[in-house]
Design an enzyme around this catalytic site. Structure first.
Site, PDB file in Angstrom:
ATOM      1  N   ASP A   1     -54.523  36.006  30.484  1.00 51.92           N
ATOM      2  CA  ASP A   1     -54.829  34.606  30.848  1.00 51.92           C
ATOM      3  C   ASP A   1     -53.613  33.840  31.347  1.00 51.92           C
ATOM      4  O   ASP A   1     -53.578  32.625  31.288  1.00 51.92           O
ATOM      5  CB  ASP A   1     -55.455  33.884  29.652  1.00 51.92           C
ATOM      6  N   GLU A   2     -52.605  34.544  31.829  1.00 53.39           N
ATOM      7  CA  GLU A   2     -51.317  33.888  32.058  1.00 53.39           C
ATOM      8  C   GLU A   2     -50.635  34.515  33.269  1.00 53.39           C
ATOM      9  O   GLU A   2     -50.603  35.729  33.404  1.00 53.39           O
ATOM     10  CB  GLU A   2     -50.495  34.148  30.797  1.00 53.39           C
TER      11      GLU A   2
HETATM   12  N1  DCP Z   1     -54.646  37.126  22.063  1.00 57.99           N
HETATM   13  C1  DCP Z   1     -54.850  38.130  21.140  1.00 57.99           C
HETATM   14  N2  DCP Z   1     -53.903  38.375  20.164  1.00 57.99           N
HETATM   15  C2  DCP Z   1     -52.786  37.619  20.106  1.00 57.99           C
HETATM   16  C3  DCP Z   1     -52.567  36.588  21.041  1.00 57.99           C
HETATM   17  C4  DCP Z   1     -53.532  36.363  22.010  1.00 57.99           C
HETATM   18  O1  DCP Z   1     -55.866  38.827  21.197  1.00 57.99           O
HETATM   19  N3  DCP Z   1     -51.884  37.846  19.148  1.00 57.99           N
HETATM   20  C5  DCP Z   1     -55.699  36.867  23.065  1.00 57.99           C
HETATM   21  C6  DCP Z   1     -56.571  35.719  22.643  1.00 57.99           C
HETATM   22  C7  DCP Z   1     -56.166  34.581  23.511  1.00 57.99           C
HETATM   23  C8  DCP Z   1     -55.656  35.266  24.750  1.00 57.99           C
HETATM   24  O2  DCP Z   1     -55.135  36.529  24.319  1.00 57.99           O
HETATM   25  O3  DCP Z   1     -57.269  33.709  23.776  1.00 57.99           O
HETATM   26  C9  DCP Z   1     -54.576  34.490  25.463  1.00 57.99           C
HETATM   27  O4  DCP Z   1     -53.435  34.302  24.639  1.00 57.99           O
HETATM   28  P1  DCP Z   1     -52.629  32.954  24.596  1.00 57.99           P
HETATM   29  O5  DCP Z   1     -51.371  33.215  23.871  1.00 57.99           O
HETATM   30  O6  DCP Z   1     -52.530  32.349  25.968  1.00 57.99           O
HETATM   31  O7  DCP Z   1     -53.509  32.005  23.661  1.00 57.99           O
HETATM   32  P2  DCP Z   1     -54.738  31.112  24.004  1.00 57.99           P
HETATM   33  O8  DCP Z   1     -55.100  31.156  25.457  1.00 57.99           O
HETATM   34  O9  DCP Z   1     -55.846  31.449  23.082  1.00 57.99           O
HETATM   35  O10 DCP Z   1     -54.250  29.664  23.606  1.00 57.99           O
HETATM   36  P3  DCP Z   1     -53.235  28.711  24.374  1.00 57.99           P
HETATM   37  O11 DCP Z   1     -54.042  27.491  24.720  1.00 57.99           O
HETATM   38  O12 DCP Z   1     -52.154  28.425  23.405  1.00 57.99           O
HETATM   39  O13 DCP Z   1     -52.768  29.447  25.590  1.00 57.99           O
HETATM   40 MG    MG Z   2     -53.663  30.909  26.936  1.00 61.07          MG
END
Ligand code: DCP
Ligand code: MG
Length: 384
Positions: A105-106
C-alpha cells in the site's frame, strides 16, 4: 550538485481495514482489527478508532482483544487486498513513470519536473488523493519532500487522509525536533545507545561530534545517520536497499509434524514470495527457509541459486531441498515455517542461452499470477 528533486511518498490509510469498509460499509466508524484470529495470531492492522485503545500492527491478538474487546475482528482477505493495491498502483502510474512500490500500500514517486504537466506538487498530490478515493474508495496520505527520506517522514505527518509538504529550505527545521526513533533506520537499540550520549532528537544527533556516535552505533552507520538526521538522502526512487529481502511465513495454530504438509505449506509460501518478487521487478539470488520448533528454537537455512530468478519453481525447489536438509539435522514437528528471498537485483539482461529454465519458470509464474488474480490464490496450482 544535482538538480532539486520532488519526491512523493504515498501510503494508503489503515489499508486492510479500508478495503473491508469498501466491502462492508457498516464497518465505517467502528473500531476494526484485521489479523490472525487464532490463539497465536497477530494484528495486521487496526482502524484509527481501535488505535486509540493502544492496538497496533504486529501486536499479539490476545493483547488487542484485551485492549479493545468491543472491536470487530476480521481474518482478512489477501486476494482482495492485492486487487485493491493493483488499482491504486495503476493510478500512480498515470502521474509518473518513476514509481517504486515498497509494500502493498506504499510507493515512492519521483515527481521532479512534473509541475509543467500537472501543476504544483500539492495540487498533484490532491489529484492523486481524489482519484484514489473515487476509483478505489480508500483515503491515501501523501508526503512531499526533496528526497525519499523526507517524503516518507512527511507522509507520517500527513496521516490520516492528508498531504504534508516539506520544502527544501524547511528540511532541517522539519527534522531537528523529531525524536531519533522517527528516522527510518534507527530502532530501539540504536535509540537507547544514543540516549546514553544524551541524544534524543535528530537535531542533537546531527550536531554531535561523530566520534562518540561511531563508538555507540558502529563506524559504518555513524556518518551516514548524521547526514540522514539532517534530511540528506540522495537515493534515487528506483534504487532499492541492497539488504532488501522478501519473505512470507506462517505460524500454525497446532504444530505440524507431517513433512508432506510442511512441503505443501512451503510451496504456497514460495508462490506468495515469488509473486511479490515479480511485482517488484527484481530477481533474487538467495533463497532462505525458516523453521521454528515447538521449543521455539528457530533455524534459518539459505542457499544461492545458480542463476538469479523470480520464478516460483526456482524458489520452491530450493526451499524443498533446504527442508530435507533441515529435517535430516533435526526431524520432528514445527510451529512456524517461512520462505524468503534476498540478494535482489535487476534481472540479468542476457540470460544463459544454454539454460532456458529460469525464463520459462518466470513466464509460467507470471501467467499463474494473472490466473490467481482472477480466480483466487488457491484455485491455481502448478503440477509437482
Ligand atoms: N501489515 C501487516 N503486518 C504488519 C504491518 C502491516 O500485515 N506488521 C499490512 C496491514 C496494513 C498494510 O500491510 O493494512 C499496510 O501497512 P501500513 O504500515 O501502511 O499500515 P496501514 O495502511 O494499515 O496504516 P497506516 O494508515 O498507518 O498506513
Ligand atoms: Mg498504509
Amino acid at each position: 550538485m544535482s538538480e532539486q528533486r520532488t519526491v512523493f511518498h504515498a501510503d494508503l490509510d489503515a489499508f486492510y481495514v479500508a478495503v473491508e469498509r469498501v466491502l462492508d460499509p457498516s464497518l465505517i466508524g467502528k473500531p476494526v482489527i484485521v489479523g490472525g484470529l487464532g490463539n497465536r495470531g497477530v494484528v495486521a492492522t487496526a482502524s484509527y478508532e481501535a488505535r486509540k485503545f493502544g492496538v497496533h500492527s504486529a501486536q499479539p491478538m490476545a493483547i488487542a482483544r484485551r485492549r479493545c474487546p468491543q472491536a470487530v475482528y476480521l481474518r482478512g482477505n489477501r486476494e482482495k487486498y492485492s486487487e485493491f493495491s493493483k488499482r491504486f498502483f495503476k493510478i500512480l502510474d498515470d502521474f509518473t513513470p518513476v514509481v517504486a512500490g515498497v509494500s502493498i500500500d506504499e510507493a515512492y514517486l519521483d515527481m521532479t519536473g512534473s509541475d509543467r504537466l500537472f501543476g504544483p506538487p500539492k495540487v498533484v498530490a490532491e489529484e492523486i488523493r481524489r482519484r484514489t478515493w473515487e476509483e478505489v474508495g480508500i483515503t491515501v496520505s501523501i508526503g512531499i519532500g526533496p528526497s525519499k527520506l523526507v517524503a516518507k517522514m512527511a507522509s507520517e505527518e500527513a496521516k490520516p487522509d492528508g498531504v504534508f509538504e516539506v520544502l527544501p529550505e524547511e528540511v532541517e527545521a522539519f527534522m531537528a525536533p523529531k525524536p531519533v526513533r522517527a528516522l527510518p533506520g534507527i530502532g530501539p537499540k540504536s535509540a537507547e545507545a544514543l540516549a546514553t550520549l544524551n541524544i534524543e532528537t535528530l537535531g542533537q544527533l546531527a550536531a554531535h561530534p561523530v566520534g562518540p556516535i561511531r563508538r555507540a552505533l558502529g563506524p559504518n552507520s555513524a556518518g551516514w545517520l548524521q547526514l540522514r538526521a539532517r534530511g540528506v538522502d540522495n537515493a534515487p526512487v528506483r534504487e532499492r536497499a541492497k539488504s532488501k529481502s522478501i519473505s512470507a511465513e506462517t505460524t500454525f495454530s497446532e504444530n505440524v509434524d507431517s513433512v508432506d504438509e510442511m512441503s505443501n505449506v512451503l510451496r504456497r509460501l514460495s508462490e506468495r514470495v515469488g509473486s511479490r518478487l515479480r511485482r517488484s521487478g527484481m530477481h533474487a539470488r538467495n533463497v532462505g527457509l525458516k523453521l521454528r520448533y515447538p521449543d521455539f528454537t528457530t533455524v534459518t537455512r539459505q542457499t544461492t541459486l545458480h542463476q538469479a530468478s523470480d520464478g516460483d519453481d526456482a524458489i520452491a525447489g530450493s526451499v524443498q531441498m533446504l527442508l530435507k536438509k533441515a529435517m535430516r539435522e533435526r526431524a520432528g514437528s514445527v510451529r512456524l515455517l517461512g520462505v524468503s528471498v534476498s540478494g535482489l537485483g535487476e534481472p540479468a539482461a542476457q540470460l544463459s542461452l544454454l539454460d532456458d529454465t529460469p525464463q520459462k519458470d518466470s513466464a509460467i509464474s507470471n501467467a499463474m499470477d494473472k490466473a490467481r488474480e482472477r480466480f483466487g490464490e488457491s484455485a491455481v496450482k502448478r503440477g509437482g
